[in-house]
Scaffold this motif. Structure first.
Motif, PDB file in Angstrom:
ATOM      1  N   ASN A  87       0.634  -1.190   0.033  1.00 46.28           N
ATOM      2  CA  ASN A  87      -0.049   0.147   0.098  1.00 46.28           C
ATOM      3  C   ASN A  87       0.852   1.337   0.041  1.00 46.28           C
ATOM      4  O   ASN A  87       2.009   1.197   0.355  1.00 46.28           O
ATOM      5  CB  ASN A  87      -1.090  -0.179   1.161  1.00 46.28           C
ATOM      6  N   LEU A  88       0.182   2.365  -0.448  1.00 43.84           N
ATOM      7  CA  LEU A  88       1.034   3.411  -0.441  1.00 43.84           C
ATOM      8  C   LEU A  88       1.344   4.423   1.076  1.00 43.84           C
ATOM      9  O   LEU A  88       2.222   5.069   1.115  1.00 43.84           O
ATOM     10  CB  LEU A  88       0.284   4.498  -1.367  1.00 43.84           C
ATOM     11  N   THR A  89       0.471   3.974   1.895  1.00 46.93           N
ATOM     12  CA  THR A  89       0.555   4.368   3.234  1.00 46.93           C
ATOM     13  C   THR A  89       2.155   3.990   3.918  1.00 46.93           C
ATOM     14  O   THR A  89       2.641   4.635   4.668  1.00 46.93           O
ATOM     15  CB  THR A  89      -0.571   4.030   4.188  1.00 46.93           C
ATOM     16  N   ALA A  90       2.405   2.766   3.384  1.00 44.02           N
ATOM     17  CA  ALA A  90       3.543   2.085   4.048  1.00 44.02           C
ATOM     18  C   ALA A  90       4.902   3.008   3.556  1.00 44.02           C
ATOM     19  O   ALA A  90       5.956   2.695   4.004  1.00 44.02           O
ATOM     20  CB  ALA A  90       3.805   0.729   3.597  1.00 44.02           C
ATOM     21  N   ARG A  91       4.774   3.905   2.762  1.00 45.55           N
ATOM     22  CA  ARG A  91       5.866   4.917   2.509  1.00 45.55           C
ATOM     23  C   ARG A  91       6.188   5.640   3.593  1.00 45.55           C
ATOM     24  O   ARG A  91       7.385   6.171   3.588  1.00 45.55           O
ATOM     25  CB  ARG A  91       5.531   5.790   1.054  1.00 45.55           C
ATOM     26  N   LYS A  92       5.285   5.745   4.523  1.00 48.52           N
ATOM     27  CA  LYS A  92       5.546   6.581   5.843  1.00 48.52           C
ATOM     28  C   LYS A  92       6.403   5.907   6.760  1.00 48.52           C
ATOM     29  O   LYS A  92       5.833   5.413   7.907  1.00 48.52           O
ATOM     30  CB  LYS A  92       4.388   7.111   6.317  1.00 48.52           C
ATOM     31  N   GLU A  93       7.566   5.176   6.572  1.00 47.21           N
ATOM     32  CA  GLU A  93       8.127   4.426   7.557  1.00 47.21           C
ATOM     33  C   GLU A  93       8.603   5.185   8.539  1.00 47.21           C
ATOM     34  O   GLU A  93       8.513   4.173   9.841  1.00 47.21           O
ATOM     35  CB  GLU A  93       9.420   3.915   6.864  1.00 47.21           C
ATOM     36  N   GLU A  94       8.819   6.368   8.629  1.00 48.29           N
ATOM     37  CA  GLU A  94       9.169   7.118  10.032  1.00 48.29           C
ATOM     38  C   GLU A  94       7.941   7.120  10.925  1.00 48.29           C
ATOM     39  O   GLU A  94       8.040   7.226  12.176  1.00 48.29           O
ATOM     40  CB  GLU A  94       9.787   8.590   9.638  1.00 48.29           C
ATOM     41  N   ILE A 143      -6.102  11.545  -2.867  1.00 48.09           N
ATOM     42  CA  ILE A 143      -5.770  10.768  -1.658  1.00 48.09           C
ATOM     43  C   ILE A 143      -4.269  11.310  -1.323  1.00 48.09           C
ATOM     44  O   ILE A 143      -3.694  11.503  -0.094  1.00 48.09           O
ATOM     45  CB  ILE A 143      -5.797   9.355  -1.791  1.00 48.09           C
ATOM     46  N   MET A 144      -3.176  11.309  -2.271  1.00 48.21           N
ATOM     47  CA  MET A 144      -2.005  11.622  -1.950  1.00 48.21           C
ATOM     48  C   MET A 144      -1.752  13.016  -1.796  1.00 48.21           C
ATOM     49  O   MET A 144      -1.157  13.599  -0.671  1.00 48.21           O
ATOM     50  CB  MET A 144      -1.168  11.430  -3.181  1.00 48.21           C
ATOM     51  N   THR A 145      -2.876  14.194  -1.869  1.00 46.49           N
ATOM     52  CA  THR A 145      -2.867  15.540  -1.624  1.00 46.49           C
ATOM     53  C   THR A 145      -3.179  15.422  -0.184  1.00 46.49           C
ATOM     54  O   THR A 145      -2.501  16.152   0.648  1.00 46.49           O
ATOM     55  CB  THR A 145      -3.845  16.415  -2.547  1.00 46.49           C
ATOM     56  N   MET A 146      -4.032  14.669   0.282  1.00 48.91           N
ATOM     57  CA  MET A 146      -4.501  14.570   1.464  1.00 48.91           C
ATOM     58  C   MET A 146      -3.398  13.925   2.651  1.00 48.91           C
ATOM     59  O   MET A 146      -3.460  14.287   3.784  1.00 48.91           O
ATOM     60  CB  MET A 146      -5.816  13.783   1.712  1.00 48.91           C
ATOM     61  N   THR A 147      -2.611  13.285   1.861  1.00 50.19           N
ATOM     62  CA  THR A 147      -1.720  12.431   2.832  1.00 50.19           C
ATOM     63  C   THR A 147      -0.127  12.835   2.535  1.00 50.19           C
ATOM     64  O   THR A 147       0.859  12.151   3.013  1.00 50.19           O
ATOM     65  CB  THR A 147      -1.868  10.691   2.604  1.00 50.19           C
ATOM     66  N   GLY A 148       0.003  14.085   1.870  1.00 51.13           N
ATOM     67  CA  GLY A 148       1.329  14.696   1.577  1.00 51.13           C
ATOM     68  C   GLY A 148       2.053  13.687   0.802  1.00 51.13           C
ATOM     69  O   GLY A 148       3.414  13.719   0.695  1.00 51.13           O
TER      70      GLY A 148
END
Length: 175
Positions: A87-94, A143-148
């Motif tokens: 998923n794309l949310t997993a890009r937020k590893e930090e 979605i990407m706009t909302m999640t940066g």
């Protein structure tokens, strides 16, 4: 040579790409790659281990994954089977979104699924804006706009952390 079954539920191909990458990591494995959406009558006993990869689209795993689990629950419980989600949310590893504990998608999966895998991975996927139809492109951009995230629809961006995939693959081999 050990045999492995790789099942995938992929929308744009990143989940399948991750499975190919894992396959290439281990020459001692004879891997069979099967689309979970068309898989029928699979005998897990023909394989030393099974890996299931599934992608998230609009916040959900494909319903066919849950149907597959329901139809094969006893085999899933009796054999060496691992699961990973893309998923794309997993890009937020930090923020820990790339871990089973930090992934809202995995928490939802574990609540909905009667199968509770012993080994779970969470990997960031890829944005393939030029490949999407107009509706998907606009929804994903929103979605990407909302999640940066990336909003330039002319780009393709791969967020997958291949080192993390390799570490997971080793755990899968050691099952």
């Amino acid at each position: 040579m050990a045999r492995a079954l790789f099942l995938y539920s992929s929308r744009e191909g990143q989940t399948k790409k991750i499975l190919h990458y894992i396959d290439e990591q281990f020459t001692e494995l004879d891997c069979e790659l099967v689309d979970l959406h068309t898989a029928q009558g699979i005998d897990f006993s023909q394989y030393d281990r099974v890996l299931i990869g599934a992608s998230i689209r609009y916040g959900h795993l494909n319903k066919k994954l849950y149907s597959f689990i329901d139809q094969n629950l006893e085999q899933l419980k009796q054999h060496k089977v691992a699961f990973f989600c893309v998923n794309l949310t997993a890009r937020k590893e930090e923020q820990g979104k790339d871990t089973p504990e930090g992934s809202a998608y995995i928490r939802t999966f574990l609540k909905k699924s009667p199968w509770q895998p012993k080994l779970i991975g969470v990997f960031a996927g890829a944005l393939y804006y030029p490949r999407y139809g107009w509706f998907d492109k606009m929804m994903i951009k929103l979605i990407m706009t909302m999640t940066g995230g990336e909003t330039d629809t002319s780009k393709e961006v791969e967020y997958t952390n291949w080192k993390k995939v390799s570490l997971f693959a080793q755990k899968f081999i050691d099952l």
